[in-house]
Design an enzyme around this catalytic site. Structure first.
Site, PDB file in Angstrom:
ATOM      1  N   GLY A 181       1.474  -1.504  -7.632  1.00 22.26           N
ATOM      2  CA  GLY A 181       1.501  -2.864  -7.078  1.00 22.26           C
ATOM      3  C   GLY A 181       2.078  -2.952  -5.678  1.00 22.26           C
ATOM      4  O   GLY A 181       2.226  -4.037  -5.132  1.00 22.26           O
ATOM      5  N   GLY A 183       0.808  -1.467  -2.877  1.00 26.50           N
ATOM      6  CA  GLY A 183      -0.170  -1.291  -1.796  1.00 26.50           C
ATOM      7  C   GLY A 183      -0.490  -2.591  -1.076  1.00 26.50           C
ATOM      8  O   GLY A 183      -0.513  -3.664  -1.682  1.00 26.50           O
ATOM      9  N   CYS A 186      -3.548  -4.276  -2.339  1.00 20.91           N
ATOM     10  CA  CYS A 186      -3.524  -4.293  -3.800  1.00 20.91           C
ATOM     11  C   CYS A 186      -3.092  -5.675  -4.277  1.00 20.91           C
ATOM     12  O   CYS A 186      -2.210  -6.286  -3.683  1.00 20.91           O
ATOM     13  CB  CYS A 186      -2.522  -3.219  -4.214  1.00 20.91           C
ATOM     14  SG  CYS A 186      -1.723  -3.460  -5.765  1.00 20.91           S
TER      15      CYS A 186
HETATM   16  P1  5GP Z   1      -0.768   0.839   1.505  1.00 20.17           P
HETATM   17  O1  5GP Z   1      -0.391   2.026   2.300  1.00 20.17           O
HETATM   18  O2  5GP Z   1      -1.987   0.141   2.021  1.00 20.17           O
HETATM   19  O3  5GP Z   1       0.360  -0.128   1.306  1.00 20.17           O
HETATM   20  O4  5GP Z   1      -1.117   1.346   0.035  1.00 20.17           O
HETATM   21  C1  5GP Z   1      -2.047   2.371  -0.223  1.00 20.17           C
HETATM   22  C2  5GP Z   1      -2.116   2.608  -1.704  1.00 20.17           C
HETATM   23  O5  5GP Z   1      -2.525   1.412  -2.409  1.00 20.17           O
HETATM   24  C3  5GP Z   1      -3.156   3.629  -2.142  1.00 20.17           C
HETATM   25  O6  5GP Z   1      -2.756   4.949  -1.932  1.00 20.17           O
HETATM   26  C4  5GP Z   1      -3.334   3.293  -3.618  1.00 20.17           C
HETATM   27  O7  5GP Z   1      -2.341   3.873  -4.432  1.00 20.17           O
HETATM   28  C5  5GP Z   1      -3.133   1.774  -3.644  1.00 20.17           C
HETATM   29  N1  5GP Z   1      -4.420   1.075  -3.718  1.00 20.17           N
HETATM   30  C6  5GP Z   1      -5.516   1.283  -2.958  1.00 20.17           C
HETATM   31  N2  5GP Z   1      -6.499   0.429  -3.311  1.00 20.17           N
HETATM   32  C7  5GP Z   1      -6.017  -0.321  -4.309  1.00 20.17           C
HETATM   33  C8  5GP Z   1      -6.581  -1.376  -5.100  1.00 20.17           C
HETATM   34  O8  5GP Z   1      -7.702  -1.826  -4.917  1.00 20.17           O
HETATM   35  N3  5GP Z   1      -5.760  -1.878  -6.080  1.00 20.17           N
HETATM   36  C9  5GP Z   1      -4.512  -1.402  -6.299  1.00 20.17           C
HETATM   37  N4  5GP Z   1      -3.800  -1.940  -7.299  1.00 20.17           N
HETATM   38  N5  5GP Z   1      -3.950  -0.438  -5.548  1.00 20.17           N
HETATM   39  C10 5GP Z   1      -4.705   0.092  -4.577  1.00 20.17           C
END
Ligand code: 5GP
Length: 354
Positions: A181, A183, A186
């Protein structure tokens, strides 16, 4: 029902206390880390910052750019065997690229095709990735993957608590991926109510992982995944004890990133979307399956140009943190750090859950 009363922390709930330092120049700070992985037995030296296995960040172009800085790219799982064959015919940096897969039967079938095509020596890391590592099926798949690939370094997750971190390592992973949660693309927290503030998840899972060891190789490791918005969040993650930091946000919006480049009123933007967003599901599976809710969103980010400029900024920020806390090496961040609790002074966390 039970309530846990201790406060769990996100990156923006803390600041790092400055400390006496003997560092004479930022240049002397060592960003490289060397690990020997507990199951694969491989030794790796590099900058432990990883581009996420999303199709907007885990691209071939990103792998070429990051490998020049000894950083790892987790390729997204939608490249075909033929795409991989072509890429690996001109890319020979197995220490800085990971093959990614999920736990569906077709993911494992494709991995077997990749191995049969003789590509197994082109990548030393494999990322086994699901949004929810608490499923019994997931830990069984970790075991299956370890049996199939005894010499590869396996990164598996995602989870946010100690007991499942230990189980994933004991079933055969070398590194546990931490974050549910967190991301930026996300929406799991909003759609399901499930999640764990990222800094506390790192502290808890790193403590569990570092307590598990193979006397002949090394200890269990963790990779913080998601939630890092600013370079300071990377510093806080390393201070919290993460061994690797995976990010999508850091590597999105660049010329090396995936996603469509859009022009609006003379300004350029690049698409960034979650892997379970409607945009991704439409693209890869022709729509959202009926029994599933989309737990990702799509954003348009101002186009940021070449990722190498960001890498300079990230390394510069980590070097600067090092001089403030007196750390000569990245490895010392966790030992040197004292966190101060602050009242969400940047007030980003709510914004982040939108
Ligand atoms: P960020 O660096 O953008 O904060 O987070 C990246 C991470 O978000 C990814 O490595 C993956 O674990 C998670 N993530 C990517 N796409 C999704 C999604 O559609 N739903 C969720 N719950 N997590 C995601």
């Amino acid at each position: 029902m039970r309530i846990e009363n201790d406060v769990k922390l996100d990156f923006n709930d803390v600041l790092i206390r400055p400390k006496r330092s003997t560092l004479t120049s930022r240049k002397n700070f060592d960003l490289l880390r060397t690990f020997t992985f507990m199951h694969s037995g491989r030794t790796w030296t590099g900058v432990p910052v990883v581009a996420a296995n999303m199709d907007t960040t885990g691209t071939f172009e990103m792998a070429r750019a990051l490998s020049a800085h000894k950083m790892l790219t987790a390729l997204h799982k939608h490249y075909s065997v033929q795409d991989l064959q072509e890429f690996f015919s001109t890319f020979d940096q197995p220490d800085f690229v990971a093959y990614s897969l999920g736990i569906r039967d077709e993911d494992f079938d494709k991995l077997e095709q990749v191995l049969d095509a003789g590509l197994g020596d082109n990548f030393n890391f494999i990322v086994l990735d699901v949004p929810n590592a608490y499923l019994e099926r997931f830990v069984l798949k970790v075991e299956e993957l370890r049996a199939l690939c005894p010499k590869h370094t396996i990164v598996a997750g995602n989870c946010v608590t100690n007991e499942i971190t230990e189980e994933i390592l004991l079933r055969g992973a070398d590194v546990v991926k931490v974050g549910i949660g967190s991301g930026s693309a996300c929406t799991t927290r909003r759609m399901t109510g499930v999640g764990y503030p990222q800094l506390s998840a790192i502290i808890e899972c790193a403590d569990a992982a570092h307590g598990i060891s193979n006397p002949e190789t090394g200890v269990g490791l963790v990779m913080s995944d998601g939630g890092a918005v600013y370079p300071s969040d990377a510093a806080k993650a390393f201070c919290g004890g993460t061994d690797f930091l995976m990010s999508g946000q850091f590597f999105s919006g660049f010329s090396q990133s995936g996603g469509v480049l859009v022009e609006k009123n003379g300004e350029k933007f690049k698409q960034y979307y979650g892997m379970s967003s409607k945009a991704a599901m439409q693209h890869h599976y022709g729509g959202v399956e009926k029994h599933r809710a989309s737990e990702g969103r799509e954003v348009l980010l101002p186009y940021k140009g070449d990722v190498n400029d960001f890498i300079d900024e990230l390394f510069g920020s980590l070097r600067s943190t090092a001089t403030y806390i007196g750390a000569l090496k990245l490895k010392e961040f966790a030992k040197r750090a004292t966190f101060l609790l602050v009242h969400r002074q940047l007030n980003r966390s709510l914004e982040q859950y939108e």
